[in-house]
Scaffold this active site. Structure first.
Site, PDB file in Angstrom:
ATOM      1  N   CYS A  43      33.469  39.011  23.008  1.00 50.61           N
ATOM      2  CA  CYS A  43      33.041  40.196  23.758  1.00 50.61           C
ATOM      3  C   CYS A  43      31.797  40.825  23.138  1.00 50.61           C
ATOM      4  O   CYS A  43      30.808  41.075  23.817  1.00 50.61           O
ATOM      5  CB  CYS A  43      34.182  41.206  23.815  1.00 50.61           C
ATOM      6  SG  CYS A  43      33.707  42.746  24.585  1.00 50.61           S
ATOM      7  N   CYS A  48      30.860  40.211  26.912  1.00 53.76           N
ATOM      8  CA  CYS A  48      30.702  41.441  27.697  1.00 53.76           C
ATOM      9  C   CYS A  48      29.496  42.308  27.294  1.00 53.76           C
ATOM     10  O   CYS A  48      28.718  42.726  28.153  1.00 53.76           O
ATOM     11  CB  CYS A  48      31.931  42.337  27.553  1.00 53.76           C
ATOM     12  SG  CYS A  48      33.460  41.528  27.112  1.00 53.76           S
ATOM     13  N   LYS A  51      25.979  40.702  27.524  1.00 55.46           N
ATOM     14  CA  LYS A  51      25.821  40.452  28.969  1.00 55.46           C
ATOM     15  C   LYS A  51      25.458  41.740  29.711  1.00 55.46           C
ATOM     16  O   LYS A  51      24.514  41.772  30.486  1.00 55.46           O
ATOM     17  CB  LYS A  51      27.132  39.866  29.489  1.00 55.46           C
ATOM     18  CG  LYS A  51      27.147  39.405  30.913  1.00 55.46           C
ATOM     19  CD  LYS A  51      27.812  40.291  31.916  1.00 55.46           C
ATOM     20  CE  LYS A  51      29.041  41.056  31.617  1.00 55.46           C
ATOM     21  NZ  LYS A  51      30.303  40.474  32.021  1.00 55.46           N
ATOM     22  N   TYR A 180      32.941  34.419  37.501  1.00 56.81           N
ATOM     23  CA  TYR A 180      32.171  35.642  37.310  1.00 56.81           C
ATOM     24  C   TYR A 180      31.019  35.467  36.323  1.00 56.81           C
ATOM     25  O   TYR A 180      29.960  36.081  36.486  1.00 56.81           O
ATOM     26  CB  TYR A 180      33.093  36.818  36.948  1.00 56.81           C
ATOM     27  CG  TYR A 180      33.565  36.879  35.512  1.00 56.81           C
ATOM     28  CD1 TYR A 180      32.870  37.608  34.570  1.00 56.81           C
ATOM     29  CD2 TYR A 180      34.723  36.210  35.107  1.00 56.81           C
ATOM     30  CE1 TYR A 180      33.310  37.670  33.257  1.00 56.81           C
ATOM     31  CE2 TYR A 180      35.157  36.279  33.801  1.00 56.81           C
ATOM     32  CZ  TYR A 180      34.452  37.006  32.872  1.00 56.81           C
ATOM     33  OH  TYR A 180      34.886  37.061  31.577  1.00 56.81           O
ATOM     34  N   GLU A 184      27.279  36.320  37.366  1.00 56.84           N
ATOM     35  CA  GLU A 184      26.565  37.388  36.656  1.00 56.84           C
ATOM     36  C   GLU A 184      25.236  36.874  36.095  1.00 56.84           C
ATOM     37  O   GLU A 184      24.207  37.545  36.207  1.00 56.84           O
ATOM     38  CB  GLU A 184      27.440  37.929  35.519  1.00 56.84           C
ATOM     39  CG  GLU A 184      28.607  38.761  36.037  1.00 56.84           C
ATOM     40  CD  GLU A 184      29.591  39.203  34.965  1.00 56.84           C
ATOM     41  OE1 GLU A 184      30.371  40.122  35.237  1.00 56.84           O
ATOM     42  OE2 GLU A 184      29.601  38.621  33.859  1.00 56.84           O
ATOM     43  N   HIS A 438      31.114  64.540  48.611  1.00 54.06           N
ATOM     44  CA  HIS A 438      30.042  64.206  49.541  1.00 54.06           C
ATOM     45  C   HIS A 438      28.701  64.622  48.981  1.00 54.06           C
ATOM     46  O   HIS A 438      28.609  65.702  48.387  1.00 54.06           O
ATOM     47  CB  HIS A 438      30.325  64.927  50.867  1.00 54.06           C
ATOM     48  CG  HIS A 438      29.339  64.585  51.925  1.00 54.06           C
ATOM     49  ND1 HIS A 438      29.319  63.358  52.546  1.00 54.06           N
ATOM     50  CD2 HIS A 438      28.320  65.307  52.466  1.00 54.06           C
ATOM     51  CE1 HIS A 438      28.340  63.339  53.439  1.00 54.06           C
ATOM     52  NE2 HIS A 438      27.717  64.506  53.403  1.00 54.06           N
ATOM     53  N   GLU A 443      33.409  58.201  48.732  1.00 53.40           N
ATOM     54  CA  GLU A 443      34.161  58.998  49.716  1.00 53.40           C
ATOM     55  C   GLU A 443      34.706  58.107  50.827  1.00 53.40           C
ATOM     56  O   GLU A 443      35.672  58.467  51.505  1.00 53.40           O
ATOM     57  CB  GLU A 443      33.318  60.140  50.273  1.00 53.40           C
ATOM     58  CG  GLU A 443      32.134  59.729  51.122  1.00 53.40           C
ATOM     59  CD  GLU A 443      31.312  60.931  51.599  1.00 53.40           C
ATOM     60  OE1 GLU A 443      31.879  61.825  52.248  1.00 53.40           O
ATOM     61  OE2 GLU A 443      30.103  60.973  51.303  1.00 53.40           O
TER      62      GLU A 443
HETATM   63  C1  LIG Z   1      29.620  35.583  28.920  1.00 54.01           C
HETATM   64  C2  LIG Z   1      30.920  36.320  28.903  1.00 54.01           C
HETATM   65  C3  LIG Z   1      31.018  37.549  29.508  1.00 54.01           C
HETATM   66  C4  LIG Z   1      32.219  38.242  29.501  1.00 54.01           C
HETATM   67  N1  LIG Z   1      32.262  39.453  30.124  1.00 54.01           N
HETATM   68  C5  LIG Z   1      33.405  40.164  30.119  1.00 54.01           C
HETATM   69  C6  LIG Z   1      33.453  41.455  30.719  1.00 54.01           C
HETATM   70  O1  LIG Z   1      32.476  41.931  31.286  1.00 54.01           O
HETATM   71  N2  LIG Z   1      34.617  42.135  30.650  1.00 54.01           N
HETATM   72  C7  LIG Z   1      35.736  41.633  30.032  1.00 54.01           C
HETATM   73  O2  LIG Z   1      36.762  42.302  29.985  1.00 54.01           O
HETATM   74  N3  LIG Z   1      35.714  40.399  29.460  1.00 54.01           N
HETATM   75  C8  LIG Z   1      34.579  39.660  29.483  1.00 54.01           C
HETATM   76  N4  LIG Z   1      34.539  38.438  28.880  1.00 54.01           N
HETATM   77  C9  LIG Z   1      35.792  37.891  28.284  1.00 54.01           C
HETATM   78  C10 LIG Z   1      36.050  38.494  26.914  1.00 54.01           C
HETATM   79  O3  LIG Z   1      34.922  38.312  26.097  1.00 54.01           O
HETATM   80  C11 LIG Z   1      37.279  37.833  26.294  1.00 54.01           C
HETATM   81  O4  LIG Z   1      38.359  37.954  27.181  1.00 54.01           O
HETATM   82  C12 LIG Z   1      37.664  38.491  24.963  1.00 54.01           C
HETATM   83  O5  LIG Z   1      36.601  38.449  24.046  1.00 54.01           O
HETATM   84  C13 LIG Z   1      38.883  37.783  24.379  1.00 54.01           C
HETATM   85  O6  LIG Z   1      39.189  38.305  23.112  1.00 54.01           O
HETATM   86  P1  LIG Z   1      40.020  37.459  22.044  1.00 54.01           P
HETATM   87  O7  LIG Z   1      40.332  38.411  20.948  1.00 54.01           O
HETATM   88  O8  LIG Z   1      41.113  36.746  22.718  1.00 54.01           O
HETATM   89  O9  LIG Z   1      39.032  36.322  21.550  1.00 54.01           O
HETATM   90  P2  LIG Z   1      37.552  36.360  21.010  1.00 54.01           P
HETATM   91  O10 LIG Z   1      36.898  37.673  21.253  1.00 54.01           O
HETATM   92  O11 LIG Z   1      36.891  35.164  21.563  1.00 54.01           O
HETATM   93  O12 LIG Z   1      37.713  36.219  19.440  1.00 54.01           O
HETATM   94  C14 LIG Z   1      38.176  35.050  18.843  1.00 54.01           C
HETATM   95  C15 LIG Z   1      37.549  34.937  17.473  1.00 54.01           C
HETATM   96  O13 LIG Z   1      38.246  33.946  16.729  1.00 54.01           O
HETATM   97  C16 LIG Z   1      37.315  33.237  15.922  1.00 54.01           C
HETATM   98  N5  LIG Z   1      37.959  31.970  15.569  1.00 54.01           N
HETATM   99  C17 LIG Z   1      38.326  30.959  16.409  1.00 54.01           C
HETATM  100  N6  LIG Z   1      38.976  30.000  15.708  1.00 54.01           N
HETATM  101  C18 LIG Z   1      39.020  30.408  14.412  1.00 54.01           C
HETATM  102  C19 LIG Z   1      39.577  29.848  13.219  1.00 54.01           C
HETATM  103  N7  LIG Z   1      40.235  28.698  13.235  1.00 54.01           N
HETATM  104  N8  LIG Z   1      39.422  30.530  12.065  1.00 54.01           N
HETATM  105  C20 LIG Z   1      38.757  31.709  12.035  1.00 54.01           C
HETATM  106  N9  LIG Z   1      38.226  32.291  13.138  1.00 54.01           N
HETATM  107  C21 LIG Z   1      38.365  31.651  14.307  1.00 54.01           C
HETATM  108  C22 LIG Z   1      36.114  33.107  16.846  1.00 54.01           C
HETATM  109  O14 LIG Z   1      34.940  32.850  16.110  1.00 54.01           O
HETATM  110  C23 LIG Z   1      36.104  34.483  17.512  1.00 54.01           C
HETATM  111  O15 LIG Z   1      35.306  35.405  16.805  1.00 54.01           O
HETATM  112  C24 LIG Z   1      33.352  37.700  28.863  1.00 54.01           C
HETATM  113  C25 LIG Z   1      33.265  36.464  28.229  1.00 54.01           C
HETATM  114  C26 LIG Z   1      32.068  35.773  28.248  1.00 54.01           C
HETATM  115  C27 LIG Z   1      31.980  34.434  27.580  1.00 54.01           C
END
Ligand SMILES: Cc1cc2nc3c(=O)[nH]c(=O)nc-3n(C[C@H](O)[C@H](O)[C@H](O)COP(=O)(O)OP(=O)(O)OC[C@H]3O[C@@H](n4cnc5c(N)ncnc54)[C@H](O)[C@@H]3O)c2cc1C
Length: 461
Positions: A43, A48, A51, A180, A184, A438, A443
Site C-alpha cells: 500500500c 494505494c 498510485k 481496478y 486506474e 443542494h 443529492e
Molecule cells: C498498484 C496497487 C494499487 C492498490 N490500490 C489500493 C487502493 O487504492 N485501496 C486499497 O484498499 N488497496 C489497494 N491496493 C491493495 C493493497 O495494497 C493491499 O491489499 C494491501 O497492501 C495488503 O496488505 P498486506 O499487509 O496483506 O500485505 P502487503 O502490504 O503487501 O505487505 C506484505 C509485506 O510482506 C513482505 N514480505 C513478503 N514475504 C516476506 C518474507 N518472507 N519475509 C519478510 N518480509 C516479507 C513484503 O515485502 C511486504 O512488505 C493496491 C495494490 C496495488 C498493487
C-alpha cells in the site's frame, strides 16, 4: 530487542503486519517483525499511496482545460514526469520512516530480513541465519503481481511495481488487464498525456462490478481517448529499437513505448516453509484461515492479501487488529467481510458497496432498482463531455438498501459515507427522509424517486 524468544513473530511489515504488531505490543506481547523489502508494504511503497499521488497528478490536465469555461486563461501547461516521481518518492520515504517510528515507539523489534517458517513455533531469518522461537506466528506477506503465461517477449513487460519508477512518461503504452489496477493506470497515463491501449480478455472491464458501472466507465474512458479492447489477450511482445510491437490474440498489433500487465496478484506463499508444517492452502491460492484468521496449524495465523479474502488495505488492517485483540487482548474478534465499500480511482471515479444488480436479482425475492445518469454541474460551463451515474438497489421485501454504485467525481469519498448507512441497514425510506444538500451530485442519492425496474422472483427466474 525481544531476543530470540518472542510471543509473536510477524512475517511482513505491510498494512496488516504493522497493525497487528503494534496492537499486540500494546496488549503487552513481546513482538518481532521481519520485512525483506521496505516497511509499509504494498500500500505505502508500491500500491494505494503512490498510485493516488499519480492519480492527483493526472487530473490537473483536465482541470486546466475545464478552467477556460470559467473565465480562466491558463498558459500552455507542461508536465515533468521526473519531478512527479521524485516528489512521490520523497513522500513514500517519509511514510516509511513514520511506520518504522511507530514500530519503535511500541517496542516492536524490526528485522530487515526475509523470514521463513521453520516449525510451528520457529522462524528462520535469512539475513543472519538466526532462529527465533515464537508462541504465535503471523503470516502477513501480502501478494505479488502475476505476469501470466510465458508468452514470447514477456521479459519486456513491466508490472505496476515498475510503473512507479519509469524514467520517463511513455508516449504510448499498452496495458493488459481489466481489474481496478489496470483501469486506474490506464486513466493515470491517459490523464498525463500518454496514448493508452487497454487490452482485456473478458467481455468488459472491472469484472465483479455492477454491469451498468462497467459499461458507464468504459464509455467514459473511451470519451477520454483510451482505446479499450476487450475479448483479446496479448500473445507476444517484440522489441523493435526503442519501441515494442504488441501482438494481440486476433493478430492485430499495437506499437508502444511501454507494455504493462496488471492481470492479477498472487498471494505470497511460495518459499515460506508453510508446506513443512502443513499449513493448508485454499483452492484460490491463499492461506486458508478461519474467521479469527487462524490457519490449519493452531500457532500460525495469516492476515491480509496472503489469505486472498478481500484484498484491500483497510481489510488487511482490520484483520491485523482483530487478530491482535483475539490472541493478545483477550477479546475474540471475527472480521465481517460483508458490505466493504470500495473505490476505483479511475477518471471518473467509481465507488461501490454491497450487491451488484445481478447478485441482488439472484438472492432477493423482490428487488427495486433506482438509477440515474446526469451531467455533473461543473461540466456545464466547462463543456466537458461526461456523465455521472448512480444506482441504488433496494430489497423490495424489507426496503433495505443492499447496493449503491456510483461513477462520477469523488465517488470514492461519497461511498465511504454511504457505506455507513448501508452497513447500518438503512432503508430507501431513510435515504428519502434525508434532506438533500443542494447543489451537489450526492443529492441524487436522496432524491431518486422513480423505480427504473422492479423484479419479483418469478421475473428473476
Ligand atoms: C498498484 C496497487 C494499487 C492498490 N490500490 C489500493 C487502493 O487504492 N485501496 C486499497 O484498499 N488497496 C489497494 N491496493 C491493495 C493493497 O495494497 C493491499 O491489499 C494491501 O497492501 C495488503 O496488505 P498486506 O499487509 O496483506 O500485505 P502487503 O502490504 O503487501 O505487505 C506484505 C509485506 O510482506 C513482505 N514480505 C513478503 N514475504 C516476506 C518474507 N518472507 N519475509 C519478510 N518480509 C516479507 C513484503 O515485502 C511486504 O512488505 C493496491 C495494490 C496495488 C498493487
Amino acid at each position: 530487542m525481544a531476543g530470540n524468544n518472542v510471543d509473536l513473530f510477524v512475517i511482513g511489515a505491510g498494512s496488516g503486519g504493522v497493525r497487528a504488531a503494534r496492537v499486540a505490543a500494546s496488549h503487552g506481547a513481546r513482538v518481532m517483525i521481519a520485512e525483506e523489502h521496505r516497511v509499509g508494504g504494498t500500500c505505502v511503497i508500491r500500491g494505494c499511496v503512490p498510485k493516488k499521488l499519480l492519480v492527483y497528478a493526472s487530473r490537473f490536465g483536465h482541470e486546466f482545460e475545464d478552467a477556460a469555461g470559467y473565465g480562466w486563461t491558463v498558459p500552455d501547461a507542461t508536465f515533468h514526469w521526473p519531478s512527479l516521481i521524485a516528489n512521490k518518492d520523497r513522500e513514500i520515504a517519509r511514510l516509511e520512516a513514520a511506520y518504522t517510528n511507530t514500530l519503535e515507539r511500541y517496542n516492536v523489534s524490526l528485522v530487515k530480513s526475509r523470514a521463513v517458517v521453520e516449525g510451528a513455533h520457529t522462524v528462520h531469518l535469512l539475513s543472519n541465519e538466526a532462529t527465533v522461537h515464537a508462541e504465535t506466528i503471523l503470516i502477513a506477506t501480502g501478494a505479488w503481481p502475476h505476469m501470466g503465461p510465458d508468452i514470447p517477449g514477456r521479459e519486456h513487460v513491466i508490472s505496476s511495481n515498475e510503473a512507479f519508477h519509469l524514467e520517463e512518461l511513455p508516449r504510448r503504452i499498452v496495458i493488459q488487464g481489466g481489474g481496478y489496477i489496470a483501469v486506474e493506470f490506464a486513466c493515470i497515463f491517459a490523464g498525463l498525456g500518454s496514448e493508452v491501449t487497454l487490452v482485456y480478455r473478458g467481455e468488459n472491464i472491472l469484472r465483479g462490478f455492477d454491469d451498468d458501472v462497467r459499461e458507464h466507465l468504459r464509455n467514459e474512458m473511451r470519451n477520454r481517448g483510451i482505446t479499450v479492447t476487450c475479448g483479446h489477450t496479448v500473445a507476444a511482445v517484440e522489441k523493435s529499437g526503442d519501441e515494442f510491437v504488441t501482438r494481440l490474440s486476433d493478430r492485430s498489433t499495437v506499437i508502444s513505448d511501454k507494455v504493462m500487465f496488471a492481470i492479477g496478484r498472487r498471494p505470497n506463499v511460495m518459499g515460506l516453509g508453510l508446506d513443512k508444517i502443513h499449513v493448508k492452502i485454499h483452492a484460490h491460492g491463499g492461506i486458508e484461515v478461519d474467521e479469527y484468521s487462524r490457519s490449519s496449524v493452531p500457532s500460525v495465523y495469516a492476515i491480509g492479501d496472503v489469505t486472498n479474502r478481500v484484498n484491500l488495505t483497510p481489510v488487511a488492517i482490520r484483520e491485523g487488529h482483530a487478530f491482535a485483540d483475539t490472541v493478545f487482548g483477550g477479546k475474540p474478534t471475527p472480521v465481517d467481510h460483508t458490505n466493504v465499500p470500495t473505490a476505483v480511482f479511475s477518471e471518473p471515479e467509481v465507488g461501490v458497496i454491497g450487491l451488484t444488480e445481478t447478485q441482488a436479482r439472484e438472492r432477493l425475492v423482490r428487488l427495486d432498482v433506482y438509477k440515474t445518469t446526469f451531467r455533473p454541474m461543473k461540466a456545464t460551463l466547462s463543456g466537458r463531455d461526461t456523465r455521472s451515474f448512480m444506482k441504488l438497489l433496494v430489497d423490495g421485501a424489507t426496503d433495505r438498501v443492499v447496493g449503491c454504485h456510483i461513477v462520477g467525481p469523488d465517488a470514492g469519498e461519497l461511498i465511504q459515507v454511504v457505506g455507513i448507512a448501508v452497513k447500518m441497514g438503512a432503508t430507501k425510506a431513510d435515504f428519502d427522509a434525508t434532506m438533500a444538500v443542494h447543489p451537489t451530485a450526492a443529492e441524487e442519492l436522496v432524491t431518486l424517486r422513480e423505480k427504473a425496474m422492479s423484479y419479483g422472483r418469478a421475473a428473476a427466474e
